[in-house]
Design a protein around this motif. Structure first.
Motif, PDB file in Angstrom:
ATOM      1  N   ALA A  34      39.131   9.886   0.044  1.00 38.87           N
ATOM      2  CA  ALA A  34      38.078  10.368   0.934  1.00 38.87           C
ATOM      3  C   ALA A  34      38.048  11.899   0.952  1.00 38.87           C
ATOM      4  N   ARG A  35      39.247  12.522   0.968  1.00 39.73           N
ATOM      5  CA  ARG A  35      39.310  13.991   0.967  1.00 39.73           C
ATOM      6  C   ARG A  35      38.643  14.546  -0.288  1.00 39.73           C
ATOM      7  N   LEU A  36      38.974  13.950  -1.420  1.00 41.83           N
ATOM      8  CA  LEU A  36      38.406  14.428  -2.694  1.00 41.83           C
ATOM      9  C   LEU A  36      36.887  14.297  -2.688  1.00 41.83           C
ATOM     10  N   ARG A  37      36.401  13.139  -2.222  1.00 47.38           N
ATOM     11  CA  ARG A  37      34.954  12.905  -2.221  1.00 47.38           C
ATOM     12  C   ARG A  37      34.233  13.832  -1.231  1.00 47.38           C
ATOM     13  N   LEU A  38      34.864  14.106  -0.076  1.00 47.84           N
ATOM     14  CA  LEU A  38      34.241  15.010   0.903  1.00 47.84           C
ATOM     15  C   LEU A  38      34.180  16.437   0.350  1.00 47.84           C
ATOM     16  N   ASP A  39      35.256  16.832  -0.372  1.00 42.60           N
ATOM     17  CA  ASP A  39      35.241  18.144  -1.028  1.00 42.60           C
ATOM     18  C   ASP A  39      34.081  18.227  -2.010  1.00 42.60           C
ATOM     19  N   ALA A  40      33.926  17.157  -2.792  1.00 41.49           N
ATOM     20  CA  ALA A  40      32.865  17.150  -3.802  1.00 41.49           C
ATOM     21  C   ALA A  40      31.491  17.198  -3.132  1.00 41.49           C
ATOM     22  N   ALA A  41      31.345  16.508  -1.981  1.00 44.46           N
ATOM     23  CA  ALA A  41      30.065  16.500  -1.267  1.00 44.46           C
ATOM     24  C   ALA A  41      29.737  17.900  -0.733  1.00 44.46           C
ATOM     25  N   ARG A  42      30.767  18.597  -0.200  1.00 41.79           N
ATOM     26  CA  ARG A  42      30.535  19.957   0.296  1.00 41.79           C
ATOM     27  C   ARG A  42      30.106  20.880  -0.844  1.00 41.79           C
ATOM     28  N   GLN A  43      30.755  20.710  -1.977  1.00 43.01           N
ATOM     29  CA  GLN A  43      30.402  21.496  -3.153  1.00 43.01           C
ATOM     30  C   GLN A  43      28.939  21.243  -3.537  1.00 43.01           C
ATOM     31  N   ALA A  44      28.541  19.955  -3.507  1.00 41.90           N
ATOM     32  CA  ALA A  44      27.167  19.587  -3.878  1.00 41.90           C
ATOM     33  C   ALA A  44      26.180  20.242  -2.905  1.00 41.90           C
ATOM     34  N   ILE A  45      26.560  20.261  -1.619  1.00 39.28           N
ATOM     35  CA  ILE A  45      25.664  20.861  -0.618  1.00 39.28           C
ATOM     36  C   ILE A  45      25.528  22.369  -0.871  1.00 39.28           C
ATOM     37  N   ARG A  46      26.668  23.014  -1.197  1.00 41.27           N
ATOM     38  CA  ARG A  46      26.615  24.435  -1.538  1.00 41.27           C
ATOM     39  C   ARG A  46      25.623  24.690  -2.664  1.00 41.27           C
ATOM     40  N   GLU A  47      25.531  23.713  -3.559  1.00 38.90           N
ATOM     41  CA  GLU A  47      24.646  23.881  -4.711  1.00 38.90           C
ATOM     42  C   GLU A  47      23.238  23.354  -4.433  1.00 38.90           C
ATOM     43  N   GLY A  48      22.961  23.036  -3.136  1.00 41.69           N
ATOM     44  CA  GLY A  48      21.587  22.705  -2.769  1.00 41.69           C
ATOM     45  C   GLY A  48      21.311  21.256  -2.431  1.00 41.69           C
ATOM     46  N   ALA A  49      22.318  20.378  -2.500  1.00 40.26           N
ATOM     47  CA  ALA A  49      22.072  18.968  -2.186  1.00 40.26           C
ATOM     48  C   ALA A  49      21.863  18.802  -0.681  1.00 40.26           C
ATOM     49  N   ARG A  50      21.246  17.667  -0.329  1.00 44.28           N
ATOM     50  CA  ARG A  50      21.019  17.383   1.082  1.00 44.28           C
ATOM     51  C   ARG A  50      22.225  16.653   1.660  1.00 44.28           C
ATOM     52  N   GLY A  51      22.650  17.071   2.868  1.00 42.57           N
ATOM     53  CA  GLY A  51      23.834  16.484   3.509  1.00 42.57           C
ATOM     54  C   GLY A  51      23.699  14.993   3.747  1.00 42.57           C
ATOM     55  N   ALA A  52      22.539  14.561   4.224  1.00 35.01           N
ATOM     56  CA  ALA A  52      22.355  13.143   4.559  1.00 35.01           C
ATOM     57  C   ALA A  52      22.478  12.275   3.313  1.00 35.01           C
ATOM     58  N   ALA A  53      21.914  12.775   2.212  1.00 29.26           N
ATOM     59  CA  ALA A  53      21.973  12.002   0.961  1.00 29.26           C
ATOM     60  C   ALA A  53      23.411  11.897   0.485  1.00 29.26           C
ATOM     61  N   GLU A  54      24.169  13.015   0.572  1.00 27.25           N
ATOM     62  CA  GLU A  54      25.575  12.998   0.159  1.00 27.25           C
ATOM     63  C   GLU A  54      26.366  12.023   1.029  1.00 27.25           C
ATOM     64  N   ALA A  55      26.119  12.054   2.331  1.00 25.89           N
ATOM     65  CA  ALA A  55      26.862  11.180   3.251  1.00 25.89           C
ATOM     66  C   ALA A  55      26.581   9.716   2.945  1.00 25.89           C
ATOM     67  N   ALA A  56      25.345   9.425   2.591  1.00 27.53           N
ATOM     68  CA  ALA A  56      24.965   8.032   2.335  1.00 27.53           C
ATOM     69  C   ALA A  56      25.666   7.486   1.095  1.00 27.53           C
ATOM     70  N   ARG A  57      25.931   8.399   0.145  1.00 29.52           N
ATOM     71  CA  ARG A  57      26.561   7.960  -1.121  1.00 29.52           C
ATOM     72  C   ARG A  57      28.064   7.728  -0.988  1.00 29.52           C
ATOM     73  N   LEU A  58      28.664   8.306   0.064  1.00 24.61           N
ATOM     74  CA  LEU A  58      30.126   8.338   0.138  1.00 24.61           C
ATOM     75  C   LEU A  58      30.818   6.960   0.073  1.00 24.61           C
ATOM     76  N   PRO A  59      30.399   5.983   0.907  1.00 29.42           N
ATOM     77  CA  PRO A  59      31.140   4.709   0.889  1.00 29.42           C
ATOM     78  C   PRO A  59      31.148   4.065  -0.499  1.00 29.42           C
ATOM     79  N   HIS A  60      30.005   4.107  -1.149  1.00 28.49           N
ATOM     80  CA  HIS A  60      29.890   3.491  -2.464  1.00 28.49           C
ATOM     81  C   HIS A  60      30.782   4.209  -3.491  1.00 28.49           C
ATOM     82  N   LEU A  61      30.721   5.555  -3.489  1.00 31.03           N
ATOM     83  CA  LEU A  61      31.513   6.329  -4.448  1.00 31.03           C
ATOM     84  C   LEU A  61      33.016   6.133  -4.223  1.00 31.03           C
ATOM     85  N   LEU A  62      33.366   6.081  -2.937  1.00 28.36           N
ATOM     86  CA  LEU A  62      34.773   5.905  -2.580  1.00 28.36           C
ATOM     87  C   LEU A  62      35.291   4.550  -3.068  1.00 28.36           C
TER      88      LEU A  62
END
Ligand SMILES: *Cc1c(COP(=O)(O)O)cnc(C)c1O
Length: 456
Positions: A33-61
């Motif tokens: 979960a830590r690794l995936r949350l780090d990756a999501a924050r990185q994606a947001i820094r690069e312009g991704a939407r937070g809600a979309a990243e959050a929605a993907r987390l359970p599946h990716l994990l």
């Protein structure tokens, strides 16, 4: 900033995923979960939407954890046509050996304990009698593998002294096992005699001096020198060694305990034969033609074996209880040669008649074709040639049959090979003449292949 707020905390994520914790454990899920949350924050820094990243987390994990749970060491189907494939673990063991190994893992056993006297025993004792019976040798010692057997013998008799070897036998066996390198690590000076293709008795005699520790004969297991050749027959070499009072060691490598010609295969040197020809010591592997777990054996003269056993390296190179138990059960099978091919998988596979394999291929071809068709591949029955592998009878092939898998495009064999490697039960074939060839010699049952392919 608000985009980051759409992401859950590690704790929130864990609370929402009790099933994953059940299956994989809290710590691995937390780490993932830590690794995936780090990756999501990185994606947001690069312009991704937070809600979309959050929605993907359970599946990716879930996918991360499932992938991490798959072991590379899962059973595969060896359809390469090489029966003793070093990279695929060489011999598979007899049922009897598997049962003995399991029992040895699960409960204490009298490994170095004499059940009759209650005194101390020797771990090699369980195998010595069997090895002597099967080879005609006076005594035997058991090491981690044949490389270790060669190393300890060279070190025992050649340290600070010379070992004489024919230039035609200075082999490399792959995996960086080169005779000259092993010699230098053993503290032995290599004295090369003869030429690549011809070595004569006088070459050995001229090289013997008061510095000579041993003469080494090496079975050139993974290549063959043909044409204008001469080697000194083992009995003559034994006489030369005896006259000079030096040890003759014959490294057989695969070293069979039985004459393979009984099962229609070409004769490979037997250990008993090498002993009878007068070698003082003979070394060979446990997991090549012998069909057991990884091990190395030295059989031969009692006084020399005793010297080897006193070498401190013996302790560093000894075998564990699991393999000793498996070896004992394997060697026992050799007492009943009539049923050996039924019970010892290596011999069973090597001696399978081509007709039987071709019938299996004909049976399987239409079924495999149906499984492959949706993916754009086809299967045809084809002849092929198996190999023993592990350096035994290198230029000899055994007629066999299998399935020739093809598809559109020049990269079809590679693409299909990659697909088959990624299956839950990976299937390993070999690419030949623009197709992926599956040699069925080592396929125990039709079901194994069909079940594995059903996951495609
Ligand atoms: C295979 C082989 C070895 C090494 O045996 P391992 O059991 O793999 O350590 C040594 N010598 C010869 C001639 C061989 O064929």
């Amino acid at each position: 900033m608000s985009e980051y707020r759409a992401l859950p905390s590690v704790d929130q994520l864990l609370t929402a995923l009790p099933d994953l914790i059940d299956r994989h454990g809290r710590q691995p899920v937390t780490d993932a979960a830590r690794l995936r949350l780090d990756a999501a924050r990185q994606a947001i820094r690069e312009g991704a939407r937070g809600a979309a990243e959050a929605a993907r987390l359970p599946h990716l994990l879930a996918a991360d954890l499932a992938a991490a749970a798959v072991t590379q060491l899962r059973p595969i189907l060896n359809l390469t046509g090489t029966v003793l494939h070093t990279n695929l673990g060489r011999a598979i063991l007899a049922e009897e050996a598997i049962a003995a190994a399991s029992a040895a893992m699960a409960a204490p056993l009298a490994l170095e304990f004499d059940l009759t006297t209650g005194g101390r025993g020797q771990r090699d004792d369980h195998l010595r009698g069997l090895l002597c019976d099967l080879t005609g040798a006076e005594d035997a010692t058991i090491l981690n593998n044949n490389a270790a057997a060669v190393l300890i013998a060279l070190n025992t008799f050649g340290q600070g002294r010379e070992a004489i070897v024919s230039r035609g036998e200075l082999i490399e066996i792959g995996g960086a096992f080169r005779m000259p390198d092993i010699m230098s690590r053993a503290g032995t000076r290599l004295v090369e005699v003869g030429t690549t293709n011809r070595t004569h008795p006088r070459d050995y005699r001229d090289a013997i001096s008061d510095q000579t520790g041993l003469i080494l004969k090496v079975h050139t297991s993974n290549y063959r020198i043909e044409g204008f050749t001469a080697e000194v027959p083992a009995p003559d070499l034994a006489q030369i060694a005896r006259d000079a009072g030096v040890v003759l060691m014959n490294d057989l490598g695969a070293g069979s305990l039985v004459d393979l010609s009984h099962w229609g295969l070409r004769r490979e040197p037997t250990v008993a034969g090498a002993v009878a020809e007068g070698a003082d010591l003979v070394t060979f592997s446990g997991d090549k033609l012998l069909g057991g777990p990884q091990a190395g054996f030295i059989v031969g003269r009692r006084d020399l074996i005793a010297q080897i056993n006193r070498n401190p390296l013996k302790r560093a190179l000894r075998l564990d209880k699991i393999r000793i138990a498996a070896l004992e059960a394997t060697l026992r099978l050799y007492r009943d040669p009539d049923r050996l091919a039924e019970r010892l998988p290596v011999l069973r596979m090597l001696s399978r008649p081509k007709d039987e394999i071709a019938q299996q291929a004909a049976r399987l071809a239409p079924l495999v074709r149906d499984l492959l068709a949706p993916h754009g591949f086809d299967a045809q029955v084809a002849d092929c040639a198996s190999q023993i592998g592990s350096g035994a009878l290198p230029t000899d092939t055994i007629p066999s049959a299998g399935l020739r898998l093809t598809g559109a495009g020049g990269d079809a064999p590679d693409r299909l090979a990659a697909r088959l490697r990624s299956l839950p039960r990976p299937i390993i074939g070999h690419i030949h003449a623009g197709a992926l060839m599956l040699d069925l010699r080592c396929l125990a049952s039709d079901d194994q292949l069909l079940t594995a392919l059903a996951d495609l």
